[in-house]
Design a protein around this motif. Structure first.
Motif, PDB file in Angstrom:
ATOM      1  N   VAL A  88      -1.768  12.188   8.201  1.00  0.00           N
ATOM      2  CA  VAL A  88      -0.829  12.473   7.249  1.00  0.00           C
ATOM      3  C   VAL A  88      -0.860  11.010   6.497  1.00  0.00           C
ATOM      4  O   VAL A  88      -0.599  11.139   5.310  1.00  0.00           O
ATOM      5  CB  VAL A  88       0.549  12.837   7.681  1.00  0.00           C
ATOM      6  N   LEU A  89      -0.837  10.047   7.107  1.00  0.00           N
ATOM      7  CA  LEU A  89      -0.500   8.721   6.625  1.00  0.00           C
ATOM      8  C   LEU A  89      -1.806   8.361   5.542  1.00  0.00           C
ATOM      9  O   LEU A  89      -1.683   8.038   4.318  1.00  0.00           O
ATOM     10  CB  LEU A  89      -0.649   7.569   7.607  1.00  0.00           C
ATOM     11  N   HIS A  90      -2.811   8.645   6.014  1.00  0.00           N
ATOM     12  CA  HIS A  90      -4.208   8.646   5.121  1.00  0.00           C
ATOM     13  C   HIS A  90      -3.956   9.492   3.894  1.00  0.00           C
ATOM     14  O   HIS A  90      -4.294   9.156   2.982  1.00  0.00           O
ATOM     15  CB  HIS A  90      -5.472   9.044   5.847  1.00  0.00           C
ATOM     16  N   LYS A  91      -3.618  10.667   4.227  1.00  0.00           N
ATOM     17  CA  LYS A  91      -3.503  11.538   3.046  1.00  0.00           C
ATOM     18  C   LYS A  91      -2.352  10.985   1.843  1.00  0.00           C
ATOM     19  O   LYS A  91      -2.828  11.282   0.471  1.00  0.00           O
ATOM     20  CB  LYS A  91      -2.995  13.053   3.445  1.00  0.00           C
ATOM     21  N   VAL A  92      -1.306  10.455   2.393  1.00  0.00           N
ATOM     22  CA  VAL A  92      -0.587  10.058   1.413  1.00  0.00           C
ATOM     23  C   VAL A  92      -0.981   8.769   0.666  1.00  0.00           C
ATOM     24  O   VAL A  92      -1.141   8.517  -0.585  1.00  0.00           O
ATOM     25  CB  VAL A  92       0.695   9.573   2.077  1.00  0.00           C
ATOM     26  N   GLU A  93      -1.563   7.747   1.366  1.00  0.00           N
ATOM     27  CA  GLU A  93      -2.342   6.673   0.952  1.00  0.00           C
ATOM     28  C   GLU A  93      -3.516   6.960   0.021  1.00  0.00           C
ATOM     29  O   GLU A  93      -3.513   6.335  -1.118  1.00  0.00           O
ATOM     30  CB  GLU A  93      -3.243   5.962   2.164  1.00  0.00           C
ATOM     31  N   ASN A  94      -4.148   8.185   0.383  1.00  0.00           N
ATOM     32  CA  ASN A  94      -5.400   8.633  -0.650  1.00  0.00           C
ATOM     33  C   ASN A  94      -4.697   9.191  -2.072  1.00  0.00           C
ATOM     34  O   ASN A  94      -5.043   8.905  -3.122  1.00  0.00           O
ATOM     35  CB  ASN A  94      -6.180   9.401  -0.081  1.00  0.00           C
ATOM     36  N   ILE A  95      -3.577   9.893  -1.957  1.00  0.00           N
ATOM     37  CA  ILE A  95      -2.915  10.352  -2.928  1.00  0.00           C
ATOM     38  C   ILE A  95      -2.548   9.017  -3.916  1.00  0.00           C
ATOM     39  O   ILE A  95      -2.726   8.964  -5.094  1.00  0.00           O
ATOM     40  CB  ILE A  95      -1.840  11.117  -2.748  1.00  0.00           C
ATOM     41  N   ILE A  96      -1.788   7.878  -2.961  1.00  0.00           N
ATOM     42  CA  ILE A  96      -1.426   6.637  -3.865  1.00  0.00           C
ATOM     43  C   ILE A  96      -2.579   5.983  -4.641  1.00  0.00           C
ATOM     44  O   ILE A  96      -2.701   5.527  -5.884  1.00  0.00           O
ATOM     45  CB  ILE A  96      -0.845   5.796  -2.772  1.00  0.00           C
ATOM     46  N   ARG A  97      -3.883   6.013  -3.718  1.00  0.00           N
ATOM     47  CA  ARG A  97      -5.174   5.281  -4.365  1.00  0.00           C
ATOM     48  C   ARG A  97      -5.415   6.066  -5.730  1.00  0.00           C
ATOM     49  O   ARG A  97      -5.832   5.296  -6.655  1.00  0.00           O
ATOM     50  CB  ARG A  97      -6.188   5.379  -3.192  1.00  0.00           C
ATOM     51  N   GLU A  98      -5.417   7.285  -5.332  1.00  0.00           N
ATOM     52  CA  GLU A  98      -6.059   8.222  -6.648  1.00  0.00           C
ATOM     53  C   GLU A  98      -5.253   7.941  -7.916  1.00  0.00           C
ATOM     54  O   GLU A  98      -5.779   7.637  -9.041  1.00  0.00           O
ATOM     55  CB  GLU A  98      -6.016   9.812  -6.253  1.00  0.00           C
ATOM     56  N   GLU A  99      -4.072   7.923  -7.775  1.00  0.00           N
ATOM     57  CA  GLU A  99      -3.144   7.861  -8.866  1.00  0.00           C
ATOM     58  C   GLU A  99      -3.081   6.581  -9.443  1.00  0.00           C
ATOM     59  O   GLU A  99      -2.977   6.389 -10.568  1.00  0.00           O
ATOM     60  CB  GLU A  99      -1.585   8.349  -8.847  1.00  0.00           C
ATOM     61  N   LEU A 100      -3.111   5.466  -8.737  1.00  0.00           N
ATOM     62  CA  LEU A 100      -3.289   4.039  -9.237  1.00  0.00           C
ATOM     63  C   LEU A 100      -4.650   3.891  -9.752  1.00  0.00           C
ATOM     64  O   LEU A 100      -4.655   3.153 -10.830  1.00  0.00           O
ATOM     65  CB  LEU A 100      -2.868   3.106  -7.719  1.00  0.00           C
ATOM     66  N   ASN A 101      -5.474   4.000  -9.064  1.00  0.00           N
ATOM     67  CA  ASN A 101      -7.023   3.610  -9.753  1.00  0.00           C
ATOM     68  C   ASN A 101      -7.070   4.239 -11.278  1.00  0.00           C
ATOM     69  O   ASN A 101      -7.624   3.802 -11.954  1.00  0.00           O
ATOM     70  CB  ASN A 101      -7.980   4.185  -8.427  1.00  0.00           C
ATOM     71  N   GLN A 102      -6.532   5.555 -11.186  1.00  0.00           N
ATOM     72  CA  GLN A 102      -6.712   6.339 -12.307  1.00  0.00           C
ATOM     73  C   GLN A 102      -6.069   5.544 -13.424  1.00  0.00           C
ATOM     74  O   GLN A 102      -6.349   5.728 -14.530  1.00  0.00           O
ATOM     75  CB  GLN A 102      -5.984   7.624 -12.123  1.00  0.00           C
ATOM     76  N   ARG A 103      -5.173   4.832 -13.261  1.00  0.00           N
ATOM     77  CA  ARG A 103      -4.136   3.980 -14.226  1.00  0.00           C
ATOM     78  C   ARG A 103      -4.922   2.583 -14.305  1.00  0.00           C
ATOM     79  O   ARG A 103      -3.925   1.645 -14.797  1.00  0.00           O
ATOM     80  CB  ARG A 103      -2.940   4.201 -14.021  1.00  0.00           C
ATOM     81  N   GLY A 104      -5.835   2.307 -13.550  1.00  0.00           N
ATOM     82  CA  GLY A 104      -6.319   0.847 -14.038  1.00  0.00           C
ATOM     83  C   GLY A 104      -6.020  -0.233 -12.826  1.00  0.00           C
ATOM     84  O   GLY A 104      -6.255  -1.279 -12.980  1.00  0.00           O
ATOM     85  N   ALA A 105      -5.055   0.350 -11.790  1.00  0.00           N
ATOM     86  CA  ALA A 105      -4.951  -0.764 -10.879  1.00  0.00           C
ATOM     87  C   ALA A 105      -6.006  -0.835  -9.839  1.00  0.00           C
ATOM     88  O   ALA A 105      -6.748   0.012  -9.805  1.00  0.00           O
ATOM     89  CB  ALA A 105      -3.613  -0.153 -10.078  1.00  0.00           C
ATOM     90  N   GLN A 106      -6.196  -1.906  -9.312  1.00  0.00           N
ATOM     91  CA  GLN A 106      -7.472  -2.022  -8.368  1.00  0.00           C
ATOM     92  C   GLN A 106      -6.849  -2.533  -7.036  1.00  0.00           C
ATOM     93  O   GLN A 106      -6.124  -3.665  -6.874  1.00  0.00           O
ATOM     94  CB  GLN A 106      -8.305  -3.338  -8.978  1.00  0.00           C
ATOM     95  N   GLU A 107      -7.445  -2.150  -6.032  1.00  0.00           N
ATOM     96  CA  GLU A 107      -7.143  -2.270  -4.573  1.00  0.00           C
ATOM     97  C   GLU A 107      -7.488  -3.560  -4.220  1.00  0.00           C
ATOM     98  O   GLU A 107      -8.809  -3.840  -4.332  1.00  0.00           O
ATOM     99  CB  GLU A 107      -7.487  -1.169  -3.601  1.00  0.00           C
ATOM    100  N   LEU A 108      -6.972  -4.320  -3.258  1.00  0.00           N
ATOM    101  CA  LEU A 108      -7.472  -5.733  -2.671  1.00  0.00           C
ATOM    102  C   LEU A 108      -6.702  -5.669  -1.124  1.00  0.00           C
ATOM    103  O   LEU A 108      -6.031  -4.758  -0.997  1.00  0.00           O
ATOM    104  CB  LEU A 108      -7.181  -6.747  -3.647  1.00  0.00           C
ATOM    105  N   LEU A 109      -7.122  -6.805  -0.564  1.00  0.00           N
ATOM    106  CA  LEU A 109      -6.625  -6.741   0.904  1.00  0.00           C
ATOM    107  C   LEU A 109      -6.217  -8.270   0.873  1.00  0.00           C
ATOM    108  O   LEU A 109      -6.955  -9.266   0.841  1.00  0.00           O
ATOM    109  CB  LEU A 109      -7.327  -6.256   1.710  1.00  0.00           C
TER     110      LEU A 109
END
Length: 562
Positions: free
Chosen positions: A49-70
């Motif tokens: 479930v956690l991963h599903k929520v995370e992936n929704i977040i990634r999709e919506e953010l990436n789509q708006r030009g935000a980039q993931e880092l760690l």
RNA sequence: CGGGGUGUAGCGAAGCUUGGUUAUCGCGCCUGCUUUGGGAGCAGGAGACCCUCAGUUCGAAUCUGAGCACCCCGACCA
């Protein structure tokens, strides 16, 4: 996944130390397991479930030009001293040391780190805007962890940061992220509100909180059905009320002995009057300096409002000793009359009040007939009290409602606080050096999972929205010893899995009862039951959210899922 | 940190007031047989440093003291 091989330890009884529905259900459905107070393992089902929520977040953010880092979890003390937040964050953060006795904290948030990071490459306005985010475990030394993963010492958070060259650009990023959050929480199936909120230790000029409405929520949410105004209870505003506090007959200032009458209830009973004719005097230490705060007897002070009005970082109720020293009386007898040694700040609810009752600044005594204008030296009148149900909306005059909510996300306009202190500077078109204008954006990912459950459950267990369900379909084979049932189940499992669905095949050697109960408990949105009707080629299709089922040919199952 | 509460098997509980054989029950777990459409039946079985330490006592799950852990209410926050 075949259930016979899955690690899904479900519990029949409610564990004794869980109070709210989401916590109970997460434990019972085998989503999480407790290690210690505020520390939880996510078990395979919970992690899905956690991963599903995370992936929704990634999709919506990436789509708006935000980039993931760690970024690192371990953060050296120096960088927090540089931003000036070491003292503020000291209580909040978990601290640790390396073998050379260098001090570190386990990241409670990452403004310092990301700003430092960006500062190293940021040269020109041409580099901007920059919008970065990460999804990571955060650590906070919570005063009181509670409600399972809702308020934990260690939790999964998505934190994002934007850097812009201009206010307009910063506003644009803020709006873009606000928009992304709407999309994210909507996809998660949450009933939520975006409300005005306090910025707290983050600093900054504007902030909106995303709050999932739920009875178990820790936040008060004030909303207006009339115009849509919504704000956190701690800073919500209302239409100023008419004064109705002049109920005392006499306006002659008189000191009255009131032995042992400390509480509003005792004092009103003694004077045979209403709480509205009382003035409460609270002694606060505002950034360590004592200040007297006055509110009407029936009102509650909002410490957040007080802090904002006084532009302070820290407001706490004064200790008994301080109160004694400042007012000359024990707790319960402070009053504004003759209290000249410290500043007096008053709530709007008492402006112009006459004939009021206040503490006497002496043991066991109160003043009666107090006229604020005449008898006290009040420095300022401000909106300091907390809204209550049915107060009137400042915008449209309708009655305000108060509900409970869970803060699942928060977006801030940070300004240049961090870019200045940590040197995230750039040259503009004119060759002039400027600090980048920042925004920061957080989502409590593990808390969001809890909030979703809090809004989606029934007596039988969790009712997952399809988008975040750990499995989308569960195939329940009524009797695995029946060859045709077992074979049909395995064939359908393969078919649906190949079509891209997350499928759980209940191939356990159990009677149907426990299988149905477990499927309901873990909340899989669609259940396909393969039982006696398989002889005619039919199976049952049942939605978790509905009580009825339909009998359909097994070959039509895939078709009916879309 | 202040206030309230709990600690007995994997989970949920009883026993403690009034100390006394082998610590009780339900669920779960293991074996066998039967059973298979909403937490099955019968038979057999395993599983407990009764939170810890100290004390009182011939004897402590039970009484006393100290400590620890966990939960709830408040200040903090995604």
């Amino acid at each position: 996944m075949k259930w016979s091989q899955a690690y899904i330890p479900t519990l029949r009884d409610v564990p004794q130390d869980a109070e709210i529905p989401s916590h109970q259900l997460m434990l019972r459905a085998g989503l999480i397991q407790k290690l210690a107070s505020g520390l939880y393992s996510f078990l395979p089902l919970g992690l899905r479930v956690l991963h599903k929520v995370e992936n929704i977040i990634r999709e919506e953010l990436n789509q708006r030009g935000a980039q993931e880092l760690l970024m690192p979890i371990l953060q050296p003390r120096q960088i927090w001293e540089k931003s000036g937040r070491w003292d503020v964050v000291g209580d909040l953060a978990m601290k640790t040391q390396s073998r050379e006795e260098k001090e570190f904290i386990l990241g409670p948030t990452h403004e310092e780190i990301v700003t430092d990071l960006v500062s190293k490459s940021l040269k020109s306005y041409k580099n901007l805007p920059i919008n970065l985010y990460q999804i990571q475990v955060k650590f906070r030394d919570e005063i009181r962890p509670r409600f399972g993963v809702m308020r934990a010492k260690e939790f999964v958070m998505k934190d994002g940061y934007s850097f812009d060259a201009s206010e307009e650009g910063a506003d644009k990023n803020f709006d873009l992220m606000h928009d992304a959050y709407n999309a994210i929480f909507t996809r998660c199936g949450l009933n939520y509100k975006s409300i005005e909120a306090d910025t707290g230790v983050m600093g900054g000029s504007k902030s909106q909180e995303f709050t999932a409405l739920a009875d178990a929520g820790e936040d008060g949410v004030v909303e207006c059905d009339g115009c849509g105004y919504a704000a956190n209870l701690e800073l919500a505003i209302r239409k100023p009320q008419e004064l109705n506090g002049n109920s005392s007959d006499s306006t002659e200032l008189k000191k009255v002995p009131t032995p042992g009458k400390k509480k509003v209830k005792d004092v009103t009973a003694f004077f045979k009057t209403e709480a509205t004719s009382l003035i409460k005097t609270l002694i606060y230490e505002v950034d360590t300096k004592p200040v007297a705060v006055l509110v009407r007897g029936d009102q509650e002070l909002s410490e957040v409002k007080l802090r904002r009005v006084l532009d302070a970082t820290d407001v706490v109720l004064a200790s008994e000793e301080t109160i004694q020293k400042v007012t000359g009386a024990p707790v319960g007898f402070a009053g504004p009359v003759g209290l000249d040694s410290i500043p007096l700040v008053a709530d709007l609810s008492i402006q112009g009040m006459t004939g009021a009752i206040t503490g006497g600044n002496a043991p066991d005594s109160h003043y009666q007939g107090v006229d604020l204008e005449r008898d006290c030296k009040i420095k300022q009148y401000e909106d300091l009290s907390t809204v209550v149900e049915n107060d009137l909306c400042v915008h449209c005059g309708k009655a305000l409602k108060i509900r409970r909510g869970i803060e699942v996300g928060h977006v801030f306009k940070l300004g240049t606080k961090y870019s200045k202190s940590l040197g995230a500077l750039f040259l503009d078109e004119k060759g002039k050096e400027n600090p980048a204008i920042m925004g920061c954006y957080g989502i409590g990912v593990s808390r969001t999972v809890a909030a979703i459950i809090e809004q989606n459950f029934d007596e039988g267990g969790i009712v997952w929205p399809m988008a975040v369900a750990p499995f989308q379909v569960v195939i329940t084979i009524v009797n695995i010893k029946n060859k045709s049932q077992l074979q049909a189940g395995e064939k359908l499992y393969k078919e649906l899995t190949d079509a891209g669905y997350d499928v759980l095949l209940d191939d356990r050697n159990e009677r149907p009862g426990p299988k149905f109960k477990d499927a309901d408990l873990i909340g899989i949105p669609v259940r396909v039951t393969i039982g006696k009707h398989i002889e005619e080629g039919n199976v049952e299709l049942k939605k978790r959210s509905e009580s009825d089922f339909s009998l359909i040919p097994i070959k039509d199952v895939l078709k009916s899922l879309v």
